[in-house]
Design an enzyme around this catalytic site. Sequence first.
Site, PDB file in Angstrom:
ATOM      1  N   LYS A  83       0.853  -1.070   0.012  1.00  0.00           N
ATOM      2  CA  LYS A  83       0.106   0.062  -0.150  1.00  0.00           C
ATOM      3  C   LYS A  83       1.002   1.275   0.072  1.00  0.00           C
ATOM      4  O   LYS A  83       1.827   1.164   0.813  1.00  0.00           O
ATOM      5  CB  LYS A  83      -0.827   0.004   1.219  1.00  0.00           C
ATOM      6  CG  LYS A  83      -2.081   1.008   1.347  1.00  0.00           C
ATOM      7  CD  LYS A  83      -2.640   0.806   2.804  1.00  0.00           C
ATOM      8  CE  LYS A  83      -3.865   1.934   2.783  1.00  0.00           C
ATOM      9  NZ  LYS A  83      -4.690   1.715   3.914  1.00  0.00           N
ATOM     10  N   SER A 158      -9.129   2.893   3.157  1.00  0.00           N
ATOM     11  CA  SER A 158      -8.107   3.134   2.472  1.00  0.00           C
ATOM     12  C   SER A 158      -7.406   2.385   1.440  1.00  0.00           C
ATOM     13  O   SER A 158      -6.412   2.873   0.716  1.00  0.00           O
ATOM     14  CB  SER A 158      -7.299   4.342   3.360  1.00  0.00           C
ATOM     15  OG  SER A 158      -6.830   3.475   4.426  1.00  0.00           O
ATOM     16  N   SER A 182     -10.195   0.200   7.071  1.00  0.00           N
ATOM     17  CA  SER A 182      -9.797   0.453   5.912  1.00  0.00           C
ATOM     18  C   SER A 182      -9.138  -0.779   5.199  1.00  0.00           C
ATOM     19  O   SER A 182      -8.802  -0.639   3.943  1.00  0.00           O
ATOM     20  CB  SER A 182      -8.377   1.467   5.849  1.00  0.00           C
ATOM     21  OG  SER A 182      -8.771   2.734   6.248  1.00  0.00           O
TER      22      SER A 182
END
Length: 474
Positions: A83, A158, A182
């Site tokens: 990520k 996210s 997230s």
Amino acid sequence: MTEIHDLTVLELARSVRQGDLSPVEITDHYLRRIEAANADVGAFFTVTAGLARDQAAQAEKAVARASDPGSLPPLTGVPIPIKDLNMVAGVRQTFGSAVFADNVAPQDDYVAGAIRAAGAVITGKTATPEFGLPCYTETDIGPPARTPWDLTRSAGGSSGGAAAAVAAGLAPAAQGSDGGGSIRIPSSLCGLFGIKPSRGRISNAPLMPDLTGLGTEGPLARTVADAALLLDVMVGNRPGDMYTQPPLPAGETFLGYATREPGRLRIGRTLRHPIEGAVVHPDCVAAYEDASHLLASLGHDVEDFEMPFGPDAVPAFETLWYTMATLAPVDPAQEGRLRPLTRYLRERGRALTANDLMMAQAYLQVIVRSALSILNEYDAVLTPTLASPPVLVGYFEDVAPPENFERQKAFTPYTALFNVSGQPAVNVPLYWTAEGLPIGVMLAGRMAEEATLISLSAQLETARPWKDRHPPLW
């Protein structure tokens, strides 16, 4: 005909060890898929093709040299993206912000380093919203992250890019992080299994602070066993971590629990949440009821209970979220380049006092102490993961920031509860709507009892397999 991207992480790792597939062959396959589909799903900000091919070649040599292939690191030759909130040495790290579009990480952070040490091939950095703050992934860095089940709809956030990558077959599994849902939010929207571990299970070192204890790293995958293996790779603490968890007993692994029966469990269930005015969509209620019946049919004791978190917890959590938004070190001259929601959250954060922050943290601790006396009566707690099926791309962006934030709260009324308490929680992809959209349910467990959730989720997966349900572009 089985393709490389049809294989699980465990199957890929086994194929590498047995010499049935080479790491270079696997990596090239995934890089081709990323090139072909990334523009559609918005999964990657940065594709590290050169790094990936170098790592794949090194993995191939390691396999050739190994006298005992079983001694190789567990992810040898398996592509795992990182990520874009995390650091990978020498690779662009944007934090989802145009302000950091040219930022390059000087080193691996703990999690990226652990995944690299496990032999994984890092194929790129997955899309995340600016500083990981919203529950959807729409940025000035790249296209929106979209669920492959319907490209008009959001993959969430996210860890939206991570979820889109795995669900579209651009990666067999991915690393994500979760400060208010997230990992679980995009897992629900993309039909994946995702784990938010217990507070302190995985170090955020050296960059991401763990001051509030809300955020943690974790895996997203197509199967429970794949997520458990990635969790095994990621766990651990570093000097200076404010929160820690003891390791599993010697010889135990989370992957091992994916093959164990959970036994008869007491499971509490509730539709209650603390967000006033948030209405749970009938499809999400149907998924929750369906999961309740499935759990009962497997022999578990499923009973209703009253969620101990109420609306009084929301302002305190918001105070922490506003404050976290201020942590990104943005040059004041660049503040205007931030997205409107980010600017709004940072303005709210800067208006708070130190006393506001300390009182909010203290109040949440008082609430959690009381809540855990109820939650700990159960081996697991069942709720919907989200209040709605996947929403259209732009749903949160077509209003002013204050309303945007309210829409996000109404969309995700359950997930942040277990960031506040620190308990482990998972999204289980058990349900699809008549239109073919995935809807997950959430199971939370007692602190440090990820193993119970993994065993229970694996039992659900066996009873209702989901691995071979693929979106249209698969």
